[in-house]
Design a protein around this motif. Structure first.
Motif, mmCIF file in Angstrom:
data_model
loop_
_atom_site.group_PDB
_atom_site.id
_atom_site.type_symbol
_atom_site.label_atom_id
_atom_site.label_comp_id
_atom_site.label_asym_id
_atom_site.label_seq_id
_atom_site.Cartn_x
_atom_site.Cartn_y
_atom_site.Cartn_z
ATOM 1 N N PRO A 1 -45.133 43.433 22.501
ATOM 2 C CA PRO A 1 -45.320 41.981 22.455
ATOM 3 C C PRO A 1 -44.547 41.267 23.566
ATOM 4 C CG PRO A 1 -44.843 42.848 20.266
ATOM 5 C CD PRO A 1 -44.578 43.956 21.235
ATOM 6 N N THR A 2 -45.168 40.239 24.140
ATOM 7 C CA THR A 2 -44.536 39.484 25.229
ATOM 8 C C THR A 2 -43.695 38.321 24.731
ATOM 9 O OG1 THR A 2 -46.378 37.930 25.471
ATOM 10 C CG2 THR A 2 -46.500 39.995 26.718
ATOM 11 N N GLY A 3 -43.931 37.887 23.497
ATOM 12 C CA GLY A 3 -43.252 36.699 23.000
ATOM 13 C C GLY A 3 -43.947 35.413 23.388
ATOM 14 N N ARG A 4 -45.062 35.528 24.106
ATOM 15 C CA ARG A 4 -45.929 34.390 24.435
ATOM 16 C C ARG A 4 -47.376 34.834 24.252
ATOM 17 N NH1 ARG A 4 -43.523 30.618 28.299
ATOM 18 N NH2 ARG A 4 -41.495 30.134 27.385
ATOM 19 N N SER A 5 -47.731 35.151 23.019
ATOM 20 C CA SER A 5 -49.023 35.763 22.744
ATOM 21 C C SER A 5 -50.205 34.862 23.085
ATOM 22 C CB SER A 5 -49.106 36.160 21.265
ATOM 23 O OG SER A 5 -48.921 35.021 20.433
ATOM 24 N N PHE A 6 -49.957 33.562 23.224
ATOM 25 C CA PHE A 6 -51.041 32.632 23.534
ATOM 26 C C PHE A 6 -51.308 32.532 25.030
ATOM 27 C CE2 PHE A 6 -47.042 30.494 22.505
ATOM 28 C CZ PHE A 6 -46.731 29.853 23.702
ATOM 29 N N SER B 1 -40.796 34.392 21.382
ATOM 30 C CA SER B 1 -40.816 34.441 19.923
ATOM 31 C C SER B 1 -40.149 35.726 19.440
ATOM 32 C CB SER B 1 -42.260 34.375 19.414
ATOM 33 O OG SER B 1 -43.008 35.475 19.902
ATOM 34 N N GLU B 2 -39.801 35.741 18.163
ATOM 35 C CA GLU B 2 -39.070 36.875 17.596
ATOM 36 C C GLU B 2 -39.884 38.161 17.606
ATOM 37 O OE1 GLU B 2 -36.730 36.229 14.038
ATOM 38 O OE2 GLU B 2 -36.913 34.062 14.328
ATOM 39 N N GLU B 3 -41.197 38.067 17.731
ATOM 40 C CA GLU B 3 -42.029 39.271 17.726
ATOM 41 C C GLU B 3 -41.714 40.181 18.914
ATOM 42 O OE1 GLU B 3 -46.160 38.461 18.085
ATOM 43 O OE2 GLU B 3 -45.997 37.596 20.101
ATOM 44 N N ALA B 4 -41.095 39.609 19.967
ATOM 45 C CA ALA B 4 -40.757 40.401 21.151
ATOM 46 C C ALA B 4 -39.325 40.939 21.104
ATOM 47 C CB ALA B 4 -40.946 39.560 22.407
ATOM 48 N N GLU B 5 -38.687 40.845 19.958
ATOM 49 C CA GLU B 5 -37.286 41.267 19.833
ATOM 50 C C GLU B 5 -37.076 42.706 20.312
ATOM 51 O OE1 GLU B 5 -33.277 40.628 18.935
ATOM 52 O OE2 GLU B 5 -34.896 39.175 18.738
ATOM 53 N N ALA B 6 -37.991 43.593 19.963
ATOM 54 C CA ALA B 6 -37.826 45.008 20.315
ATOM 55 C C ALA B 6 -38.465 45.374 21.655
ATOM 56 C CB ALA B 6 -38.404 45.893 19.213
ATOM 57 N N SER B 7 -39.132 44.431 22.285
ATOM 58 C CA SER B 7 -39.806 44.719 23.558
ATOM 59 C C SER B 7 -38.796 44.883 24.684
ATOM 60 C CB SER B 7 -40.787 43.592 23.908
ATOM 61 O OG SER B 7 -41.778 43.467 22.926
ATOM 62 N N GLU B 8 -39.016 45.884 25.500
ATOM 63 C CA GLU B 8 -38.126 46.156 26.639
ATOM 64 C C GLU B 8 -38.630 45.344 27.839
ATOM 65 O OE1 GLU B 8 -36.173 50.065 28.871
ATOM 66 O OE2 GLU B 8 -37.549 50.291 27.175
ATOM 67 N N ILE B 9 -38.097 44.122 27.971
ATOM 68 C CA ILE B 9 -38.548 43.182 28.998
ATOM 69 C C ILE B 9 -37.490 43.080 30.090
ATOM 70 C CG2 ILE B 9 -39.248 40.807 29.459
ATOM 71 C CD1 ILE B 9 -40.062 40.605 26.497
ATOM 72 N N ALA C 1 -45.187 26.063 20.897
ATOM 73 C CA ALA C 1 -43.742 25.985 21.172
ATOM 74 C C ALA C 1 -43.366 27.025 22.218
ATOM 75 C CB ALA C 1 -42.955 26.215 19.890
ATOM 76 N N PHE C 2 -42.718 26.576 23.296
ATOM 77 C CA PHE C 2 -42.317 27.494 24.356
ATOM 78 C C PHE C 2 -40.914 28.045 24.141
ATOM 79 C CE2 PHE C 2 -45.636 24.885 26.282
ATOM 80 C CZ PHE C 2 -46.478 25.882 26.725
ATOM 81 N N HIS C 3 -40.099 27.364 23.364
ATOM 82 C CA HIS C 3 -38.752 27.836 23.033
ATOM 83 C C HIS C 3 -38.643 27.906 21.510
ATOM 84 C CE1 HIS C 3 -37.107 26.114 27.105
ATOM 85 N NE2 HIS C 3 -38.066 26.999 27.262
ATOM 86 N N PRO C 4 -39.398 28.790 20.882
ATOM 87 C CA PRO C 4 -39.521 28.768 19.417
ATOM 88 C C PRO C 4 -38.247 29.111 18.663
ATOM 89 C CG PRO C 4 -40.530 30.747 20.314
ATOM 90 C CD PRO C 4 -40.176 29.879 21.481
ATOM 91 N N ARG C 5 -37.283 29.775 19.320
ATOM 92 C CA ARG C 5 -36.094 30.223 18.606
ATOM 93 C C ARG C 5 -34.931 29.241 18.705
ATOM 94 N NH1 ARG C 5 -35.471 36.607 20.026
ATOM 95 N NH2 ARG C 5 -34.233 36.552 18.127
ATOM 96 N N ALA C 6 -35.081 28.217 19.533
ATOM 97 C CA ALA C 6 -33.993 27.266 19.724
ATOM 98 C C ALA C 6 -33.840 26.365 18.510
ATOM 99 C CB ALA C 6 -34.239 26.422 20.969
ATOM 100 N N LYS C 7 -32.595 26.189 18.058
ATOM 101 C CA LYS C 7 -32.294 25.297 16.947
ATOM 102 C C LYS C 7 -32.352 23.846 17.424
ATOM 103 C CE LYS C 7 -31.536 28.805 14.263
ATOM 104 N NZ LYS C 7 -32.512 29.164 13.226
#
Length: 310
Positions: free
Chosen positions: A249-254, A147-155, A291-297
């Protein structure tokens, strides 16, 4: 294993590092033994149900599951890390040699992301699928499945082969030096999965990320990559993990993340297989429908995906 300054610079510059000899046999063999036990149990279950003609116990690690899979695809059911929840795999997530290398890239406070997979890429001739594209993973960034919440996370992605991963066996193909372009829009397709929109795919030269057993492919979450077809007669076994700085944030908070190295955290889940497994059971139940691929159009037409197959 500590990385050299040259290796660190390569990762920071190109967004990818293929590091050999990070892990040794004593690191990997317990995981391989555990996987062998899973495959054996599933083979006996399917044989007793008359779904396969043999348990193929005479075949080695790199061949056995492919032979079973060619008769019954149920052999891979619930084999992924969060479903299997093996003790050896849980211990491996905190492997000291792996964390030593990661500390060189993201610092000493390290969390294991819940995006983690065990993969058995079958030989293409063992399981022909739609258009013969069995096992193909299209061009994508790992940021595309968070998810977009992990945009700034260094993964950092850690792609770990359990056997030598060669081009013939369907190793990754990577576009280095393009991670600084940031997130590229991804689109969903029912046949090929989530992929970078073809017209946005970087034009930089690709590299074939062959990696020997004991090595690790480290990747920035923005580095475009794909998985090739396995044209060999062996299974391409690998573990696919993500790690990041604790507190981001991991981008998979659930799903459950947990600290694996820290001077501040108690590392409770890292030390307790029972706690880790129970958290996965709980989260898998409460996250149904997420949603596992939340950013995909939305879906794109098949003719637009020529770049995916080329």
């Amino acid at each position: 294993m500590l990385l050299t300054q040259e290796q660190i610079k390569q990762f920071q510059t190109s967004g990818v590092l293929i590091a050999k000899n990070v892990l040794n046999d004593s690191d990997l063999q317990p995981v391989i033994d555990e996987i062998n036990g899973f495959v054996d149990g599933r083979a006996r279950e399917l044989f007793n149900a008359k779904k396969i003609t043999s348990i193929y116990s005479h075949l080695p690690f790199e061949y056995r599951i492919a032979k079973i899979y060619s008769e019954c695809r149920e052999v891979v059911r619930d084999m992924d890390i969060m479903n299997f929840r093996g003790k050896a795999m849980h211990k491996f997530l905190s492997n000291a040699n792996l964390l030593d290398a990661l500390e060189c890239l993201i610092g000493p406070e390290i969390t294991c992301s819940p995006i983690q997979h065990l993969r058995a890429k079958m030989p293409n001739n063992a399981a022909k699928d739609i258009k013969g594209m069995e096992g193909v993973v299209p061009w994508h960034q790992d940021a595309g499945v968070t998810s977009e919440e992990a945009e700034a996370s260094e993964i950092v992605t850690c792609w770990i082969p359990l056997l030598d991963a060669t081009k013939e066996m369907g190793c990754m193909e990577i576009i280095p030096n393009s991670w600084q372009k940031g997130y590229l829009e991804h689109v969903a397709h029912p046949e090929y999965g989530t992929t970078i929109r073809p017209d946005l795919l970087p034009l930089e030269d690709k590299i074939c990320a062959e990696c020997p057993k004991g090595g690790v492919v480290f990747m920035n979450k923005m580095t475009p990559h794909r998985g090739l077809v396995n044209e060999s007669d062996k299974v391409r076994w690998n573990i696919d993990l993500r790690y990041q700085k604790t507190g981001t944030p991991t981008g998979r908070s659930f799903y459950p993340d947990f600290a694996v190295r820290s001077k501040k955290e108690l590392l409770q889940m890292a030390k307790s297989h029972e706690l880790w497994a129970s958290r996965w059971v709980e989260c898998l139940e409460t996250s149904k429908g997420k949603a596992f691929h939340p950013r995909a159009k939305p879906n794109v037409a098949a003719e637009e995906l020529v770049a995916v197959k080329s």
